[in-house]
Design a protein around this motif. Structure first.
Motif, short mmCIF file in Angstrom:
data_model
loop_
_atom_site.label_atom_id
_atom_site.label_comp_id
_atom_site.label_asym_id
_atom_site.label_seq_id
_atom_site.Cartn_x
_atom_site.Cartn_y
_atom_site.Cartn_z
N TRP A 91 0.78 -1.36 -0.14
CA TRP A 91 -0.08 -0.54 0.05
C TRP A 91 0.81 1.54 0.24
O TRP A 91 0.34 2.60 -0.72
CB TRP A 91 -1.16 0.03 0.88
CG TRP A 91 -1.81 -0.37 0.87
CD1 TRP A 91 -2.37 -2.17 1.84
CD2 TRP A 91 -3.74 -0.76 -0.22
NE1 TRP A 91 -3.52 -2.63 1.29
CE2 TRP A 91 -3.83 -1.41 0.61
CE3 TRP A 91 -3.40 -0.32 -0.90
CZ2 TRP A 91 -5.29 -2.24 -0.67
CZ3 TRP A 91 -4.90 0.11 -1.44
CH2 TRP A 91 -5.41 -1.05 -1.37
N HIS A 109 -7.06 8.41 -3.61
CA HIS A 109 -7.96 6.66 -3.74
C HIS A 109 -6.85 5.10 -3.26
O HIS A 109 -7.67 4.80 -2.96
CB HIS A 109 -8.00 6.25 -5.67
CG HIS A 109 -9.45 5.41 -5.37
ND1 HIS A 109 -10.51 5.61 -5.09
CD2 HIS A 109 -8.37 4.03 -6.14
CE1 HIS A 109 -10.62 3.71 -5.29
NE2 HIS A 109 -9.92 3.70 -5.99
N ARG A 112 -6.80 6.13 0.74
CA ARG A 112 -8.27 5.71 1.36
C ARG A 112 -8.62 4.63 0.88
O ARG A 112 -9.09 3.71 2.57
CB ARG A 112 -9.52 5.77 0.55
CG ARG A 112 -9.96 7.75 0.19
CD ARG A 112 -10.59 8.95 -0.69
NE ARG A 112 -10.41 10.26 0.68
CZ ARG A 112 -11.23 11.00 -0.57
NH1 ARG A 112 -12.29 10.93 -1.21
NH2 ARG A 112 -11.58 12.37 0.05
N ARG A 113 -8.44 3.13 0.39
CA ARG A 113 -8.59 1.87 0.39
C ARG A 113 -7.42 1.15 1.36
O ARG A 113 -8.02 0.33 2.07
CB ARG A 113 -8.13 1.34 -1.36
CG ARG A 113 -9.05 1.83 -2.05
CD ARG A 113 -8.64 1.04 -3.39
NE ARG A 113 -8.19 0.10 -3.35
CZ ARG A 113 -7.27 -0.27 -4.56
NH1 ARG A 113 -6.58 0.68 -5.54
NH2 ARG A 113 -6.55 -2.13 -4.95
N TYR A 114 -6.28 2.15 1.49
CA TYR A 114 -5.47 1.47 2.67
C TYR A 114 -6.01 2.21 3.97
O TYR A 114 -6.16 0.72 4.92
CB TYR A 114 -4.24 2.42 2.92
CG TYR A 114 -2.85 1.56 3.63
CD1 TYR A 114 -3.19 0.48 4.05
CD2 TYR A 114 -2.22 2.60 3.95
CE1 TYR A 114 -1.78 0.32 5.11
CE2 TYR A 114 -1.29 2.78 4.65
CZ TYR A 114 -1.16 1.65 5.39
OH TYR A 114 0.21 1.00 5.74
N ALA A 115 -6.74 2.82 4.23
CA ALA A 115 -7.88 3.36 5.09
C ALA A 115 -8.25 2.15 5.26
O ALA A 115 -8.82 1.77 6.93
CB ALA A 115 -8.12 4.10 4.93
N ASP A 116 -9.26 1.86 4.83
CA ASP A 116 -10.08 0.51 4.57
C ASP A 116 -9.80 -0.54 5.06
O ASP A 116 -10.26 -1.16 6.04
CB ASP A 116 -10.69 1.05 3.73
CG ASP A 116 -12.21 2.00 3.06
OD1 ASP A 116 -12.44 3.15 4.04
OD2 ASP A 116 -12.31 1.89 1.18
N VAL A 117 -8.32 -0.87 4.58
CA VAL A 117 -7.92 -2.36 4.34
C VAL A 117 -7.82 -2.65 6.52
O VAL A 117 -8.32 -2.85 7.33
CB VAL A 117 -6.65 -2.31 3.98
CG1 VAL A 117 -6.39 -3.71 4.76
CG2 VAL A 117 -7.43 -2.44 2.78
N ALA A 119 -9.16 -0.45 8.48
CA ALA A 119 -10.59 -0.22 9.61
C ALA A 119 -10.93 -1.09 9.43
O ALA A 119 -11.07 -1.75 10.43
CB ALA A 119 -11.40 0.90 9.01
N SER A 120 -10.90 -2.38 8.28
CA SER A 120 -11.48 -3.54 8.37
C SER A 120 -10.84 -4.69 9.30
O SER A 120 -10.89 -5.36 10.35
CB SER A 120 -11.79 -4.18 7.49
OG SER A 120 -10.05 -4.37 6.61
N PRO A 125 -7.80 3.82 10.94
CA PRO A 125 -7.33 4.03 9.21
C PRO A 125 -6.34 5.86 9.34
O PRO A 125 -6.21 5.87 8.17
CB PRO A 125 -9.31 3.99 8.83
CG PRO A 125 -10.07 4.39 10.30
CD PRO A 125 -8.70 4.21 12.05
#
Length: 164
Positions: A91, A109, A112-117, A119-120, A125
Motif C-alpha cells: 500500500w 484513492h 483511502r483504500r488503505y485506510a479501509d483495509v 479499519a477492517s 485508519p
C-alpha cells in the motif's frame, strides 16, 4: 523466488527477472476448489506471500531507480495489494508510486483504500493519512492483526440435547 532471495540486490537485472517470473507465475489461490481445507491453507499463504513480496520488491526497486520508473512501480505495487490486500508495504509503495507519477487523485484513492483495509482490521485508519514512504520501504512488513482479547483456553461449544 528463491534465486532472487539468494541474490539479494533488487536492482540486479537477473534478480528483477526472477522476481518478475515469480509474480507472473502466481495465478491466484492454490487449489481454490479445496476451499479452506486445512492441508492447503499454509502452502496457499506461503505462495501468496512470496508473490506479493516479489511484486513489492520490484516496485521498491523501480522507485529507488528514480526517473520515469513510477509507472512500473505503480503496476507492481498494485499487483502486490491485489495478491495480498494486507501487505502494508504494498500500500505504501502504491501511494508513493502514484505521487511520484504526479497522479494526486490515484494516490488519494489508494490512501483511502488503505485506510479501509486498516479499519477492517480494527486498526486506526488515520495511519494511512499522509503516507509518503521513501523508496526503501521494507517490503516484508505486514499490517499487524489485532490480538484476541481472550486470555484463557478456548472451549469447544457443543449443543446439548433438548429436554425430553
Amino acid at each position: 523466488m528463491q534465486r532472487a532471495a539468494r541474490r539479494g540486490d533488487d536492482r540486479d537485472p537477473r534478480t528483477q527477472a526472477d522476481l518478475r517470473l515469480a509474480v507472473a507465475a502466481y495465478g491466484g489461490e492454490l487449489l481454490p476448489e479445496d476451499g479452506s481445507a486445512e492441508w492447503v491453507l499454509a502452502e496457499r499463504d506461503i505462495l501468496r506471500r512470496q508473490a506479493a513480496d516479489a511484486a513489492a520488491r520490484l516496485a521498491s526497486a523501480s522507485l529507488a531507480g528514480g526517473g520515469a520508473r513510477a509507472e512500473p512501480a505503480g503496476t507492481m505495487a498494485a499487483r502486490c495489494v491485489e495478491i495480498d490486500p494486507w501487505h502494508d508495504a504494498g500500500w505504501r509503495l502504491l501511494i508513493a508510486a502514484h505521487e511520484r507519477a504526479g497522479n494526486v487523485a490515484a494516490a488519494e484513492h489508494a490512501r483511502r483504500r488503505y485506510a479501509d483495509v486498516l479499519a477492517s482490521l480494527g486498526l486506526d485508519p488515520s495511519l494511512a493519512a499522509g503516507v509518503a514512504p521513501s523508496p526503501t520501504v521494507t517490503v516484508d512488513r505486514r499490517i499487524p492483526l489485532p490480538r484476541s482479547p481472550r486470555t484463557g483456553p478456548v472451549r469447544a461449544r457443543t449443543r446439548s440435547a433438548p429436554p425430553v
